[in-house]
Scaffold this active site. Structure first.
Site, PDB file in Angstrom:
ATOM      1  CE  LYS A   9      27.333  84.507  48.257  1.00 38.77           C
ATOM      2  NZ  LYS A   9      28.379  83.852  49.058  1.00 38.77           N
ATOM      3  CE1 TYR A  16      18.401  65.216  73.465  1.00 43.16           C
ATOM      4  CE2 TYR A  16      20.653  64.781  74.184  1.00 43.16           C
ATOM      5  CZ  TYR A  16      19.690  64.787  73.191  1.00 43.16           C
ATOM      6  OH  TYR A  16      20.003  64.352  71.936  1.00 43.16           O
ATOM      7  CE1 TYR A  55      21.721  76.955  49.104  1.00 46.09           C
ATOM      8  CE2 TYR A  55      22.330  77.539  51.354  1.00 46.09           C
ATOM      9  CZ  TYR A  55      22.690  77.162  50.069  1.00 46.09           C
ATOM     10  OH  TYR A  55      24.007  76.991  49.755  1.00 46.09           O
ATOM     11  CD  GLU A  92      17.046  81.674  50.548  1.00 41.36           C
ATOM     12  OE1 GLU A  92      18.071  81.050  50.859  1.00 41.36           O
ATOM     13  OE2 GLU A  92      16.265  81.295  49.672  1.00 41.36           O
ATOM     14  CB  CYS A 124      48.026  92.834  87.518  1.00 41.74           C
ATOM     15  SG  CYS A 124      48.285  93.443  85.840  1.00 41.74           S
ATOM     16  CB  CYS A 160      53.176  92.817  84.018  1.00 37.84           C
ATOM     17  SG  CYS A 160      51.479  93.388  83.764  1.00 37.84           S
ATOM     18  CG  ASP A 198      31.376  83.928  54.688  1.00 36.84           C
ATOM     19  OD1 ASP A 198      31.596  83.162  53.724  1.00 36.84           O
ATOM     20  OD2 ASP A 198      32.199  84.754  55.102  1.00 36.84           O
ATOM     21  CB  CYS A 240      51.393  95.331  87.840  1.00 34.13           C
ATOM     22  SG  CYS A 240      51.731  93.600  87.461  1.00 34.13           S
ATOM     23  CE  LYS A 290      30.587  88.498  47.581  1.00 35.41           C
ATOM     24  NZ  LYS A 290      31.177  87.300  48.176  1.00 35.41           N
ATOM     25  CB  CYS A 301      50.792  89.505  84.341  1.00 38.39           C
ATOM     26  SG  CYS A 301      50.912  90.376  85.932  1.00 38.39           S
TER      27      CYS A 301
HETATM   28  S1  IVH Z   1      21.628  79.407  46.607  1.00 43.57           S
HETATM   29  C1  IVH Z   1      21.915  77.657  42.537  1.00 43.57           C
HETATM   30  N1  IVH Z   1      21.268  80.485  48.947  1.00 43.57           N
HETATM   31  O1  IVH Z   1      26.828  81.128  48.347  1.00 43.57           O
HETATM   32  C2  IVH Z   1      21.736  78.314  43.832  1.00 43.57           C
HETATM   33  N2  IVH Z   1      23.480  79.982  48.258  1.00 43.57           N
HETATM   34  O2  IVH Z   1      28.417  81.123  45.185  1.00 43.57           O
HETATM   35  C3  IVH Z   1      22.896  78.148  44.642  1.00 43.57           C
HETATM   36  N3  IVH Z   1      25.181  80.527  49.924  1.00 43.57           N
HETATM   37  O3  IVH Z   1      28.010  78.211  46.855  1.00 43.57           O
HETATM   38  C4  IVH Z   1      23.032  78.725  45.893  1.00 43.57           C
HETATM   39  N4  IVH Z   1      23.801  81.286  51.451  1.00 43.57           N
HETATM   40  O4  IVH Z   1      27.475  78.121  49.316  1.00 43.57           O
HETATM   41  C5  IVH Z   1      22.161  80.021  48.055  1.00 43.57           C
HETATM   42  N5  IVH Z   1      20.817  81.404  51.033  1.00 43.57           N
HETATM   43  C6  IVH Z   1      21.695  80.939  50.132  1.00 43.57           C
HETATM   44  C7  IVH Z   1      23.066  80.907  50.390  1.00 43.57           C
HETATM   45  C8  IVH Z   1      23.942  80.431  49.420  1.00 43.57           C
HETATM   46  C9  IVH Z   1      25.065  81.027  51.148  1.00 43.57           C
HETATM   47  C10 IVH Z   1      26.469  80.176  49.301  1.00 43.57           C
HETATM   48  C11 IVH Z   1      26.527  78.853  48.605  1.00 43.57           C
HETATM   49  C12 IVH Z   1      27.058  79.136  47.236  1.00 43.57           C
HETATM   50  C13 IVH Z   1      27.628  80.502  47.398  1.00 43.57           C
HETATM   51  C14 IVH Z   1      27.516  81.352  46.148  1.00 43.57           C
END
Ligand code: IVH
Length: 581
Positions: free
Chosen positions: A115, A37, A227, A113, A431, A409, A117, A412, A315, A425
């Protein structure tokens, strides 16, 4: 080369590189080595330098472009970026479902889906070219972070139009994440530079996206899943499943692990499944997003000022809890680094009981000012070691003196030395804590993957004098193990079988397992592919090592030093005397 021929070659290279980018970042099934690549990439860079007028903003060479900025411009989103109504109680999910049944007059179909983070971003394409990207901000306007988002390999600079026509204007929404392994590597690097680490992958992704210098962002491997389509001038799509198909056709990665559902029971089951999988995923999720699949039905039910009525975040329990530090001890790792560890009143965090959390190093203990008896907030991500995020103030409570690193340490007794922010150490070879750490590392999942050889057993083997150095592991006999606490004939045989199987592991795993400074899973794989045998690698000098992509001067120096150290050489010789293959 004639100009025409150069232009043609440039075009060819761009197509080829884009295809490999897609295979690597989006489809996760690379076809060529990093080296191959790099060759293509360097050739393209060279040709574009020779013919600057042929450069174009969607060329793969233009991902990291632009100078540091003083501040981010404000950007108005193509459509409001709403947030989600959320709750961790099943009763709230039921109410959401019942409201929809009532509003629509039928049982709806959903797409589920995870959620993710991470951080929500808007990315805008005009005539197929990425022109603008921004943070969510207050939902109506965010910060323009275009240069930073361009550095993310999974964000196409130009949309692919071969499978499906690309709208003239397309604004999509996705979630930027940092994978756990990359989060850990980033924190390690920050700590080594004496900088404060990030509390969790989400904060790390946020901090990275808000870097004023895109070159810094580019050094941290952010990833993204898309998404939602926020706006498009023409979009003949009618369901979320079709949105995913369209995003994929254009070269974007849609939400992972998504699935359809119709009943609350199916949603609850998916929630349970993901919760059980949560610790094995390499990214953080904090719930399940339930969305009406039918886009027309979404319009029918509409939105409140802040939340759509067609989606709900079911959640997970939080991964942050408050507990009390009972004691702070110093723990010696395989590299000799001494880490302050908070021993805490056990607390359940997202389904796992946590009683220990890292405080990283003496500077971090000082910065957070955590002392024995303090109340602290502890956070856990995936199977990453839990960390103390912060102290919870308790005005008026008497506190003991600040924690001080020991002078010797704890394993040891050797006098500890200070190296930058780390306390180390220096007795690397003898050790016991370091030997046990090395055994545990060699046995770990990405190395020889020896089941049943974790921290406790590694320590036991060293304490009983059965293993003084890595090769001894392969000389163990059933008779050595059976008398040990926690062992019986069966478990001893199992462990020996695991060790025997580990001795046949591929070179890359073995290299990683040796714990050469700076050599992680990926570098180990590249080194193994490049040199083919341990013998060839041992003889390589720094120049030869730097031929391997991703190996810089610092790493090359460390690798050469590792193999040159006589005691390491002796260990390797003994391992190769028929102990490993
Ligand atoms: S849909 C109007 N799908 O969760 C629809 N949000 O407050 C809006 N998030 O701010 C969001 N995974 O940052 C959606 N698969 C997912 C998500 C997702 C994470 C986050 C997004 C949103 C917060 C919810």
């Amino acid at each position: 080369m004639k100009r025409r021929a150069v232009a043609q070659r440039i075009d060819e290279l761009r197509r080829e590189i884009r295809r490999h980018d897609r295979l690597y970042y989006v489809e996760d099934r690379p076809e060529i080595s990093d080296e191959a690549y790099d060759e293509l990439f360097k050739e393209l860079q060279r040709l574009e330098q020779e013919q600057p007028d042929l450069c174009s903003p969607d060329s793969p060479t233009q991902r990291v472009a632009g100078q540091p900025v003083a501040a981010f411009p404000t950007v108005v989103h193509a459509a409001p970026m709403l947030s989600l109504d959320s709750d961790k109680d099943e009763a709230a999910l039921r109410r959401f479902h019942e409201r929809l049944v009532k509003a629509l007059g039928r049982e709806p179909r959903y797409t589920l889906e995870p959620k993710l983070d991470g951080l929500s971003v808007e990315v805008v394409y005009e005539e197929g070219l990425l022109t603008r990207a921004s943070t969510r901000g207050d939902g109506l306007r965010g910060e323009g972070i275009t240069a930073n988002v361009r550095t993310i390999g999974a964000v196409p600079l130009g949309l692919e139009g071969e499978r499906r026509p690309v709208p003239g204007i397309l604004a999509v929404r996705g979630e930027v994440i940092l994978r756990l392994a990359d989060f850990e590597a980033l924190n390690e690097r920050l700590l080594a530079e004496g900088k404060p680490p990030f509390a969790n992958p989400r904060n790390a992704a946020a901090g990275t996206l808000r870097q004023l210098d895109p070159r810094i962002t580019a050094e941290r491997p952010l990833d993204v899943y898309f998404y939602d389509v926020l706006a498009a001038d023409h979009l003949p799509l009618s369901t979320q499943q079709e949105v995913f198909a369209a995003l994929a056709d254009w070269g974007m990665k849609p939400s992972p692990l998504a699935r359809p559902a119709t009943t609350v029971e199916e949603i609850v089951a998916f929630h349970g499944e993901l919760l059980a999988q949560r610790d094995t995923l390499d990214f953080e999720i904090d719930g399940v997003v339930v969305k009406l699949d039918d886009l027309a039905a979404r319009d029918e039910v509409g939105a409140t000022a802040r939340h759509p009525r067609w989606a709900f975040a079911f959640k997970f329990p939080p991964r942050k809890e408050v507990t009390r530090v009972e004691r702070i001890t110093a723990s010696v790792g395989r590299t000799g680094v001494v880490t302050p560890v908070a021993l805490m009143r056990p607390v359940e965090i997202g389904g796992v009981t946590v009683a220990r959390a890292t405080l990283h190093n003496r500077e971090e203990v000082e910065r957070k000012d955590v002392r024995e008896g303090d109340l602290v907030r502890v956070q856990r991500a995936g199977d990453v070691i839990p960390q103390v995020v912060e102290r919870v103030e308790e005005p008026g409570r008497e506190r003991p003196d600040p924690f001080r690193m020991p002078a010797a340490c704890p394993s040891c007794g050797t006098a500890l030395v200070e190296r930058g922010p780390f306390t180390v150490c220096p007795n690397g070879f003898d050790c016991p804590a370091q030997v046990a750490g090395r055994i545990q590392h060699l046995a770990s999942r990405d190395a020889l993957d020896i089941a049943g050889l974790g921290e406790e057993r590694a320590r036991l083997l060293v304490e009983r004098g059965l293993v003084r150095s890595l090769p001894d592991l392969f000389d163990l006999q059933e008779g050595d193990l059976v008398p040990l606490p926690g062992f019986a004939a069966r478990s001893a045989a199992n462990l020996l079988q695991g060790i025997r199987r580990g001795a046949d592991a591929e070179l890359a795993r073995f290299l990683y397992g040796l714990g050469i400074p700076e050599v992680g899973v990926k570098v180990a794989r590249d080194l193994a592919a490049h040199f083919g045998s341990l013998a060839a690698l041992r003889q390589a000098d720094e120049a030869a090592l730097m031929q391997v992509p991703g190996v810089g001067p610092r790493m090359a120096e460390q690798i050469v030093a590792f193999f040159a150290e006589p005691r390491n050489a002796a260990v390797l010789d003994r391992l190769l005397e028929g102990r490993v293959r």
